[in-house]
Motif scaffolding. Structure first.
Motif, PDB file in Angstrom:
ATOM      1  N   ARG A 251      -0.100   5.061  19.142  1.00 41.41           N
ATOM      2  CA  ARG A 251      -1.011   4.028  18.652  1.00 41.41           C
ATOM      3  C   ARG A 251      -1.708   4.506  17.370  1.00 41.41           C
ATOM      4  O   ARG A 251      -2.937   4.603  17.278  1.00 41.41           O
ATOM      5  CB  ARG A 251      -2.042   3.673  19.725  1.00 41.41           C
ATOM      6  CG  ARG A 251      -2.585   2.259  19.577  1.00 41.41           C
ATOM      7  CD  ARG A 251      -3.592   1.930  20.672  1.00 41.41           C
ATOM      8  NE  ARG A 251      -3.028   1.936  22.005  1.00 41.41           N
ATOM      9  CZ  ARG A 251      -2.322   0.937  22.537  1.00 41.41           C
ATOM     10  NH1 ARG A 251      -2.083  -0.153  21.831  1.00 41.41           N
ATOM     11  NH2 ARG A 251      -1.851   1.018  23.770  1.00 41.41           N
ATOM     12  N   ILE A 252      -0.905   4.792  16.359  1.00 37.08           N
ATOM     13  CA  ILE A 252      -1.450   5.280  15.094  1.00 37.08           C
ATOM     14  C   ILE A 252      -2.240   4.191  14.361  1.00 37.08           C
ATOM     15  O   ILE A 252      -3.100   4.481  13.523  1.00 37.08           O
ATOM     16  CB  ILE A 252      -0.323   5.845  14.195  1.00 37.08           C
ATOM     17  CG1 ILE A 252      -0.919   6.629  13.021  1.00 37.08           C
ATOM     18  CG2 ILE A 252       0.600   4.743  13.719  1.00 37.08           C
ATOM     19  CD1 ILE A 252       0.104   7.326  12.175  1.00 37.08           C
ATOM     20  N   ASN A 278      -0.766   1.805   0.020  1.00 38.41           N
ATOM     21  CA  ASN A 278       0.218   0.725   0.179  1.00 38.41           C
ATOM     22  C   ASN A 278       0.934   0.832   1.521  1.00 38.41           C
ATOM     23  O   ASN A 278       1.279  -0.181   2.130  1.00 38.41           O
ATOM     24  CB  ASN A 278       1.242   0.785  -0.962  1.00 38.41           C
ATOM     25  CG  ASN A 278       0.627   0.418  -2.297  1.00 38.41           C
ATOM     26  OD1 ASN A 278      -0.376  -0.291  -2.359  1.00 38.41           O
ATOM     27  ND2 ASN A 278       1.203   0.911  -3.378  1.00 38.41           N
ATOM     28  N   TRP A 279       1.166   2.066   1.982  1.00 44.80           N
ATOM     29  CA  TRP A 279       1.812   2.277   3.286  1.00 44.80           C
ATOM     30  C   TRP A 279       0.904   1.787   4.405  1.00 44.80           C
ATOM     31  O   TRP A 279       1.346   1.113   5.335  1.00 44.80           O
ATOM     32  CB  TRP A 279       2.125   3.761   3.438  1.00 44.80           C
ATOM     33  CG  TRP A 279       2.646   4.154   4.787  1.00 44.80           C
ATOM     34  CD1 TRP A 279       3.810   3.754   5.362  1.00 44.80           C
ATOM     35  CD2 TRP A 279       2.022   5.030   5.730  1.00 44.80           C
ATOM     36  NE1 TRP A 279       3.956   4.335   6.610  1.00 44.80           N
ATOM     37  CE2 TRP A 279       2.869   5.131   6.861  1.00 44.80           C
ATOM     38  CE3 TRP A 279       0.835   5.762   5.723  1.00 44.80           C
ATOM     39  CZ2 TRP A 279       2.566   5.907   7.964  1.00 44.80           C
ATOM     40  CZ3 TRP A 279       0.535   6.542   6.829  1.00 44.80           C
ATOM     41  CH2 TRP A 279       1.385   6.610   7.933  1.00 44.80           C
ATOM     42  N   ILE A 280      -0.382   2.091   4.314  1.00 47.06           N
ATOM     43  CA  ILE A 280      -1.346   1.607   5.308  1.00 47.06           C
ATOM     44  C   ILE A 280      -1.489   0.096   5.190  1.00 47.06           C
ATOM     45  O   ILE A 280      -1.557  -0.627   6.179  1.00 47.06           O
ATOM     46  CB  ILE A 280      -2.706   2.307   5.128  1.00 47.06           C
ATOM     47  CG1 ILE A 280      -2.547   3.814   5.383  1.00 47.06           C
ATOM     48  CG2 ILE A 280      -3.764   1.719   6.067  1.00 47.06           C
ATOM     49  CD1 ILE A 280      -3.735   4.646   4.943  1.00 47.06           C
ATOM     50  N   GLY A 281      -1.553  -0.418   3.961  1.00 47.98           N
ATOM     51  CA  GLY A 281      -1.467  -1.849   3.689  1.00 47.98           C
ATOM     52  C   GLY A 281      -2.565  -2.704   4.283  1.00 47.98           C
ATOM     53  O   GLY A 281      -2.289  -3.635   5.041  1.00 47.98           O
ATOM     54  N   LYS A 282      -3.803  -2.401   3.949  1.00 45.67           N
ATOM     55  CA  LYS A 282      -4.914  -3.201   4.468  1.00 45.67           C
ATOM     56  C   LYS A 282      -4.947  -4.578   3.807  1.00 45.67           C
ATOM     57  O   LYS A 282      -4.865  -4.698   2.587  1.00 45.67           O
ATOM     58  CB  LYS A 282      -6.243  -2.489   4.227  1.00 45.67           C
ATOM     59  CG  LYS A 282      -7.448  -3.227   4.784  1.00 45.67           C
ATOM     60  CD  LYS A 282      -8.739  -2.443   4.561  1.00 45.67           C
ATOM     61  CE  LYS A 282      -9.933  -3.166   5.145  1.00 45.67           C
ATOM     62  NZ  LYS A 282     -11.193  -2.388   4.976  1.00 45.67           N
ATOM     63  N   TYR A 388       5.643  -6.681  11.097  1.00 42.64           N
ATOM     64  CA  TYR A 388       4.478  -6.828  10.216  1.00 42.64           C
ATOM     65  C   TYR A 388       3.708  -8.082  10.577  1.00 42.64           C
ATOM     66  O   TYR A 388       4.284  -9.161  10.725  1.00 42.64           O
ATOM     67  CB  TYR A 388       4.894  -6.895   8.745  1.00 42.64           C
ATOM     68  CG  TYR A 388       3.693  -7.083   7.834  1.00 42.64           C
ATOM     69  CD1 TYR A 388       2.735  -6.075   7.724  1.00 42.64           C
ATOM     70  CD2 TYR A 388       3.503  -8.260   7.132  1.00 42.64           C
ATOM     71  CE1 TYR A 388       1.621  -6.239   6.920  1.00 42.64           C
ATOM     72  CE2 TYR A 388       2.387  -8.429   6.329  1.00 42.64           C
ATOM     73  CZ  TYR A 388       1.451  -7.417   6.223  1.00 42.64           C
ATOM     74  OH  TYR A 388       0.341  -7.584   5.439  1.00 42.64           O
ATOM     75  N   GLY A 389       2.390  -7.936  10.697  1.00 45.70           N
ATOM     76  CA  GLY A 389       1.575  -9.081  11.074  1.00 45.70           C
ATOM     77  C   GLY A 389       1.959  -9.559  12.455  1.00 45.70           C
ATOM     78  O   GLY A 389       2.041  -8.777  13.401  1.00 45.70           O
ATOM     79  N   THR A 390       2.226 -10.849  12.557  1.00 42.28           N
ATOM     80  CA  THR A 390       2.616 -11.419  13.851  1.00 42.28           C
ATOM     81  C   THR A 390       4.090 -11.791  13.897  1.00 42.28           C
ATOM     82  O   THR A 390       4.547 -12.374  14.880  1.00 42.28           O
ATOM     83  CB  THR A 390       1.786 -12.681  14.126  1.00 42.28           C
ATOM     84  OG1 THR A 390       2.078 -13.657  13.109  1.00 42.28           O
ATOM     85  CG2 THR A 390       0.295 -12.373  14.114  1.00 42.28           C
ATOM     86  N   LEU A 477       0.582  -0.824   8.394  1.00 40.21           N
ATOM     87  CA  LEU A 477       0.887   0.307   9.257  1.00 40.21           C
ATOM     88  C   LEU A 477       1.228  -0.162  10.671  1.00 40.21           C
ATOM     89  O   LEU A 477       0.537  -0.991  11.237  1.00 40.21           O
ATOM     90  CB  LEU A 477      -0.333   1.234   9.303  1.00 40.21           C
ATOM     91  CG  LEU A 477      -0.241   2.488  10.161  1.00 40.21           C
ATOM     92  CD1 LEU A 477       0.774   3.451   9.572  1.00 40.21           C
ATOM     93  CD2 LEU A 477      -1.611   3.154  10.246  1.00 40.21           C
ATOM     94  N   ARG A 478       2.306   0.352  11.221  1.00 39.52           N
ATOM     95  CA  ARG A 478       2.742  -0.009  12.573  1.00 39.52           C
ATOM     96  C   ARG A 478       2.647   1.202  13.497  1.00 39.52           C
ATOM     97  O   ARG A 478       2.718   2.348  13.048  1.00 39.52           O
ATOM     98  CB  ARG A 478       4.200  -0.487  12.571  1.00 39.52           C
ATOM     99  CG  ARG A 478       4.470  -1.738  11.756  1.00 39.52           C
ATOM    100  CD  ARG A 478       3.851  -2.967  12.370  1.00 39.52           C
ATOM    101  NE  ARG A 478       2.506  -3.205  11.848  1.00 39.52           N
ATOM    102  CZ  ARG A 478       1.643  -4.036  12.371  1.00 39.52           C
ATOM    103  NH1 ARG A 478       1.927  -4.707  13.455  1.00 39.52           N
ATOM    104  NH2 ARG A 478       0.448  -4.200  11.841  1.00 39.52           N
ATOM    105  N   ASP A 479       2.516   0.951  14.780  1.00 38.99           N
ATOM    106  CA  ASP A 479       2.583   2.046  15.741  1.00 38.99           C
ATOM    107  C   ASP A 479       3.955   2.720  15.656  1.00 38.99           C
ATOM    108  O   ASP A 479       4.978   2.043  15.505  1.00 38.99           O
ATOM    109  CB  ASP A 479       2.338   1.541  17.164  1.00 38.99           C
ATOM    110  CG  ASP A 479       0.869   1.252  17.430  1.00 38.99           C
ATOM    111  OD1 ASP A 479       0.018   1.728  16.644  1.00 38.99           O
ATOM    112  OD2 ASP A 479       0.562   0.552  18.411  1.00 38.99           O
TER     113      ASP A 479
END
Length: 580
Positions: A251-252, A278-282, A388-390, A477-479
């Motif tokens: 759960r990063i 950009n990788w974290i992408g807030k 990504y997202g939903t 960012l994804r788990d």
């Protein structure tokens, strides 16, 4: 005078080894300096030019600092678990431990001949049980922790259980699965032990979940994105498809904001920091719910442009979206299934990078606009990613380039309405993507508005009044998927009781890799550890025993997956600090 480099270098290298010239002392009064190299994967080919290219530069720094009076820690080791050794074992029948040891010996010989000033007393190998016992210990700590958003840190799972026992979870501010149900303290107490465990899995920092993965049938394992090149495996060039599998995940995402803020405090170049951002992408935007026209389901969409809600003409789902098979009409099913099969052969990286190819399929289903009640056709398209997202977007051709290209490509097709121009700008050739310099039109409550922030506030207020949406912060960012269907990797310290994961006691680590006859998946499709005849956990005697003894009372099956290579290579820099 002739410089006899063979004799002179051999003499000094022998002297350095005998006297441990480059050994760092943990209790030295000298100022400390740590020179860390990325440790190599010991392949059969030996060192490649990229290894000494980097090591020479760092060795110059290490030697310079020693001459300046520093106590220099300059260690080296081996990232010795991984797929290449396993594939070689499959081809030759040799145990990966044997070939890895041979490769390490070759690497050490080459590194010594070059004359690097490594402190070999601290050498690590990630395939050494004395090393990966710590990796297994770390996994247990993560499993037994949850992330408290209120304190912005991980805490023992017992503190979460205490909250559940006194007040349920309605007020708990935690990182958890999106589908986590709300329950009271009374409901918690009424749950069975197994039900409680399932609920806790939705909060643990490492958890089991069905995840979209890159599956390589030929290699029989999941691959990370960086192990895929042009849709095939980097190792062997085998086809890779997208597939749903139950996997361990980390759960990063709970740490997304801390990772982002932490970039401001570290001494990195701005270009690297920006790539990390950009990788974290807030993204700051809104979560909007679109009800389905003919079922009880809803589609959640995350958008950074809620101001364009009145310009939505259709929805696009990722081909892997869970609702696709449920909502697709019989008339459209063949086309949709064919499209999904074709998309499964493309990696997420390829889909993200390919901005020119337009493809998709109409599901035949419709959603309902939350503010206007208008019916919106639902399409699938591979420019939308399930991770990504939903996994769903509200398509606004007037304000988004990809939506515009998609609508233009399928213009006139069944289920593709004409775009709605919600700005006082010409969109005959391209979308208008700016947030300033326009006046909203064809936008109901926003007509005549010229301010982006004001428009967003009005739409959010209208959505919240109808309980159809709210403001939300999202991260790209994804788990991280943490399972691999391989033999040559760290075993999980996990056994299963009634299908639920249980941790082995820390005092019984390490759990060694078992012997197997072959390193391929089993005939039933299980990972290679499924070939082991002794791979069950005896909870009374606390040891690995024969599978034939499994009785589901005191002896239980062990986890068949192994950890990815980065499990051990994520913390080796800490192990180096421990004086042997």
């Amino acid at each position: 005078m002739v410089y006899n480099h063979k004799e002179i270098e051999a003499f000094w290298q022998e002297y350095w080894a005998e006297h441990q010239t480059f050994k760092a002392q943990n209790d030295s009064d000298k100022p400390k300096y740590y020179v860390l190299d990325m440790f190599p994967y010991p392949s059969g080919a030996g060192l490649h030019v990229g290894h000494p290219l980097g090591y020479i530069a760092s060795d110059i720094v290490a030697r310079y600092k020693r001459h300046k009076g520093f106590n220099v820690l300059h260690p080296q080791g081996y990232d010795s678990f991984g797929l290449p050794a396993e594939q070689y074992a499959i081809q030759t029948g040799q145990h990966p431990a044997l070939t890895t040891a041979q490769n390490i010996a070759r690497y050490r010989e080459q590194l010594d001949k070059i004359g690097f000033s490594f402190d070999w007393s601290r050498e690590v190998k990630t395939s050494d049980p004395d090393y990966y016992r710590h990796t297994q210990w770390i996994f247990i700590q993560l499993f037994n922790s949850w992330y408290n958003n209120a304190t912005n840190k991980a805490e023992p799972i017992e503190t979460l259980i205490a909250l559940f026992e006194t007040e349920g979870n309605s007020k708990v501010n935690a990182a958890c699965d999106d589908d986590t149900p709300t329950f009271t303290a009374a409901q918690w107490h009424a749950m069975t032990a197994e039900s409680k465990q399932r609920h806790l899995l939705k909060y643990r920092l490492t958890y089991l979940a069905e995840t979209e993965v890159n599956w390589c049938p030929a290699l029989g394992t999941v691959l990370a994105n960086d192990e895929i090149v042009n849709g095939v495996s980097e190792r062997g060039g085998h086809p890779v498809i997208r597939k749903k599998m139950t996997q361990w995940s980390m759960r990063i995402t709970a740490y997304a904001e801390r990772l982002l803020q932490g970039l401001d405090t570290i001494d990195w170049s701005e270009s690297i920091k920006e790539s990390q951002r950009n990788w974290i992408g807030k993204s700051v935007g809104a979560s909007i719910n679109f009800a389905l026209a003919s079922s009880e389901h809803t589609i959640e969409v995350f958008t950074t442009r809620p101001d364009t809600l009145f310009g939505v003409t259709y929805l696009t789902l990722a081909p892997e979206h869970a609702l696709v098979p449920l909502i697709t009409t019989e008339e459209q099913r063949a086309e949709v299934e064919a499209y999904i099969a074709a998309t499964a052969k493309r990696s997420e990286r390829d889909r993200m990078a390919d901005t020119k190819t337009v493809s998709g399929a109409f599901t035949g289903a419709y959603a309902v606009h939350p503010l206007t009640g208008k019916q919106l056709p639902i399409w699938i398209g591979d420019y939308v990613l399930a991770s990504y997202g939903t996994g769903a977007v509200m398509a606004v051709p007037a304000g988004d380039d990809r939506d515009y290209a998609f609508a233009k490509h399928f213009k006139g097709a069944k289920g593709m309405p004409e775009p709605i121009n919600i700005f006082d700008k010409d969109i005959s050739e391209a979308a208008f993507t700016d947030k300033e310099g326009m006046t909203y039109q064809n936008s109901d409550i926003l007509n005549g508005c010229t301010n982006f922030g004001e428009a967003v506030a009005k739409v959010l207020a209208a959505l919240e009044a109808k309980r159809a949406g709210k403001a939300k912060v999202n991260y790209r960012l994804r788990d991280a998927v943490f399972s691999r269907q391989r033999y040559w990797g760290e075993p999980f310290p996990v056994y299963y009781k009634n299908g639920l994961p249980q941790m082995i006691g820390e005092e019984y680590l390490p759990i060694h890799l078992p012997e197997v006859e072959k390193y391929l998946p089993t005939e039933e499709g299980n990972p290679p550890l499924g070939n082991a005849t002794s791979w069950a956990w005896d909870t009374e005697n606390h040891k690995v025993v024969s599978n034939e003894l499994i009785d589901n009372q005191t002896i239980f099956p062990l986890e068949l997956n192994t950890m990815p290579g980065w499990a051990g290579s994520s913390w080796y820099w800490l192990e180096y600090m421990m004086e042997k």
